[in-house]
Design a protein around this motif. Sequence first.
Motif, PDB file in Angstrom:
ATOM      1  N   PHE A  89       1.496  -7.950   5.178  1.00 26.16           N
ATOM      2  CA  PHE A  89       1.131  -6.285   4.864  1.00 26.16           C
ATOM      3  C   PHE A  89       2.617  -5.424   4.747  1.00 26.16           C
ATOM      4  CE2 PHE A  89      -0.042  -1.839   6.564  1.00 26.16           C
ATOM      5  CZ  PHE A  89      -0.443  -1.399   5.447  1.00 26.16           C
ATOM      6  N   SER A 112       0.737  -1.183   0.131  1.00 27.13           N
ATOM      7  CA  SER A 112       0.060  -0.065   0.053  1.00 27.13           C
ATOM      8  C   SER A 112       0.976   1.196  -0.018  1.00 27.13           C
ATOM      9  CB  SER A 112      -0.921   0.024   1.046  1.00 27.13           C
ATOM     10  OG  SER A 112      -0.161   0.328   2.333  1.00 27.13           O
ATOM     11  N   LEU A 129      -6.852   2.402   6.633  1.00 26.73           N
ATOM     12  CA  LEU A 129      -6.562   0.907   6.981  1.00 26.73           C
ATOM     13  C   LEU A 129      -7.653   0.294   7.394  1.00 26.73           C
ATOM     14  CD1 LEU A 129      -2.899   0.994   8.354  1.00 26.73           C
ATOM     15  CD2 LEU A 129      -3.606   0.812   5.913  1.00 26.73           C
ATOM     16  N   LEU A 187      -8.158  -1.775   4.184  1.00 28.24           N
ATOM     17  CA  LEU A 187      -7.290  -2.757   3.750  1.00 28.24           C
ATOM     18  C   LEU A 187      -7.920  -4.068   4.010  1.00 28.24           C
ATOM     19  CD1 LEU A 187      -3.884  -2.840   3.680  1.00 28.24           C
ATOM     20  CD2 LEU A 187      -4.291  -3.629   5.848  1.00 28.24           C
ATOM     21  N   CYS A 244      -3.854   0.304  -2.724  1.00 30.77           N
ATOM     22  CA  CYS A 244      -3.176  -1.253  -2.395  1.00 30.77           C
ATOM     23  C   CYS A 244      -3.347  -2.060  -3.731  1.00 30.77           C
ATOM     24  CB  CYS A 244      -3.762  -1.787  -1.025  1.00 30.77           C
ATOM     25  SG  CYS A 244      -5.219  -2.323  -1.164  1.00 30.77           S
TER      26      CYS A 244
END
Length: 141
Positions: A107, A25, A88, A92, A63
């Motif tokens: 991640f 990301s 996030l 995410l 991302c």
Amino acid sequence: MTAHLESAKRHLKDSQTMRNKILWSDETKMELFGLNAKRHIWRKPGTIPTVKHGGVSIMLWGCFSAAGTGRLIRIEGKINGAKYREILDENLLQSTQDLRLGQRFTFQKDNNTKHTVNTTQEWPQDKSLNVLKRPRQSPRT
């Protein structure tokens, strides 16, 4: 540069399956009519571009993984640690579901200041996420 090379060497023996489960990301600022980058656009012949009151820019977070791209969102206002954690939280994990990465993904974040403050570093721990740590860059002289 040496730290990056050492980090890459540590991951040489990682399996392709593991590399496929890395979610990257980052944020970026995009400027229209900005002075810091060249832009190539198509216009009808004879059209003259004009900019009143300065250029326009937007901040984006996105991302991606080997499986494809996750969410791409526009960031309203200035980004700081709290705003980053909010991004996030809202994007995410949903991206990992959309990309079918499963729960055992890794991640990848960079060493940007807003990513390294204590409360931001706690976010992946609170979610029990694996984090691929990037080497610290040495100051440029």
